[in-house]
Design an enzyme around this catalytic site. Structure first.
Site, PDB file in Angstrom:
ATOM      1  N   GLU A 155       0.922  -1.011  -0.019  1.00 44.30           N
ATOM      2  CA  GLU A 155      -0.096  -0.114   0.015  1.00 44.30           C
ATOM      3  C   GLU A 155       1.011   1.409   0.134  1.00 44.30           C
ATOM      4  O   GLU A 155       1.783   1.372   0.785  1.00 44.30           O
ATOM      5  CB  GLU A 155      -0.920   0.124   1.234  1.00 44.30           C
ATOM      6  CG  GLU A 155      -1.964  -1.129   1.082  1.00 44.30           C
ATOM      7  CD  GLU A 155      -2.932  -1.020   2.454  1.00 44.30           C
ATOM      8  OE1 GLU A 155      -4.164  -0.944   2.416  1.00 44.30           O
ATOM      9  OE2 GLU A 155      -2.285  -0.799   3.717  1.00 44.30           O
ATOM     10  N   ASN A 193      -6.294  -2.945   6.360  1.00 47.25           N
ATOM     11  CA  ASN A 193      -6.789  -3.042   7.696  1.00 47.25           C
ATOM     12  C   ASN A 193      -7.803  -2.373   8.138  1.00 47.25           C
ATOM     13  O   ASN A 193      -8.750  -2.783   8.820  1.00 47.25           O
ATOM     14  CB  ASN A 193      -5.523  -2.590   8.531  1.00 47.25           C
ATOM     15  CG  ASN A 193      -4.458  -3.422   8.601  1.00 47.25           C
ATOM     16  OD1 ASN A 193      -4.558  -4.787   8.712  1.00 47.25           O
ATOM     17  ND2 ASN A 193      -3.044  -3.109   8.312  1.00 47.25           N
TER      18      ASN A 193
END
Length: 288
Positions: A155, A193
């Site tokens: 990411e 997440n």
């Protein structure tokens, strides 16, 4: 600094930092790993050496390539040894004050004003770390996934100050590592997440309430939903302290009850039952 960084530094030689250093070295980058002291630096070297040996044993890497990768790595107990790096990736524990201190120190130590300072944080605001430096435009989130040599995703997280050329440089770097990039806004949890952790917390609450055992929760998701690993096994793999830290960051930012770490998770962290790395979490593991 050239558009493509060549000299890489990694701060932190634990599970994540060692994995990041390994993939950098395997991709041909000269990499310096900095740990807290010489003893920890030796442990980081052993961690990477063991991982490369496993890759050879499993046929994922030939012995000559493993030896070449290890030769590209240096390990130190001093941040000063990162002065000549083009890109430094911070991979210390998920403690915002500690990370900010690392960035403030790196800002003074890394000589090239165009060098990039990246954080492997899984949940903390990149902006806060950038503002600990005088080069917020060169600070970016570069979040790898565990185990780093295996999982292909990174990411890339831009703060409001991150320059477009910084993003281009780190995306090119990630591609050179053989990774696939997804971009995220600078919000707690980023993409993965923010989706994953509420699911893990729901599994913790289910076990906490006695609704189902940890084994049955995991079996249900593995066998009923074709997940490669159940949520509580995955939480143990990530580290329950890390899961709790991410949950706290998410809750602090969004104030949604689904992000709040359950009491059982907090008690397990307090008890040092952190999952695989301690030999016991929601399941028991052989540490030998």
């Amino acid at each position: 600094m050239s558009a493509s960084p060549r000299r890489i530094g990694v701060v932190g030689g634990g599970q994540m930092g060692a994995g990041i250093a390994e993939v950098c070295a395997r991709a041909g980058f000269g990499t310096v790993v900095c740990e807290a002291d010489a003893t920890a630096a030796r442990a980081a070297r052993e961690r990477v050496t063991a991982s490369l040996a496993r890759a050879v044993e499993r046929g994922k890497l030939d012995r000559a390539s493993a030896e070449d990768a290890l030769a590209r790595l240096a390990f130190t107990g001093s941040l000063d040894d990162l002065a000549d790096r083009h890109l430094v990736i911070e991979a210390v524990v998920e403690n915002p004050d500690l990370k900010a201190d690392v960035f403030a120190a790196l800002d003074k130590i890394v000589e090239d004003p165009e060098a990039i300072l990246a954080t492997n944080t899984s949940s903390l605001p990149v902006m806060r770390l950038g503002m600990a430096t005088r080069r917020a435009d060169r600070v970016v989130g570069l979040h790898f996934f565990n185990p780093v040599p295996v999982l292909p995703l990174v990411e890339v997280v831009a703060s409001l100050h991150t320059a477009p050329e910084t993003l281009t440089a780190v995306e090119d770097f990630a591609a050179a590592l053989g990774k696939t990039v997804v971009r995220s806004q600078d919000r707690a949890g980023f993409v993965v997440n923010a989706l994953l952790v509420p699911y893990l917390l729901s599994a913790v609450r289910m076990a906490e309430s006695g609704f189902a055992t940890a084994a049955d929760v995991d079996a249900g998701m593995e066998l009923g939903c074709a997940h490669p690993m159940g949520p509580l096994k995955l939480a143990d793999l990530i580290g329950l302290d890390t899961v709790a830290s991410i949950a706290e960051s998410l809750y602090e930012e969004f104030k949604e009850p689904l992000y709040a770490p359950p009491p059982l998770l907090q008690r397990m962290v307090q008890a040092g039952l952190l999952g695989r790395k301690t030999g016991r979490g929601f399941h028991v593991y052989d540490r030998g």
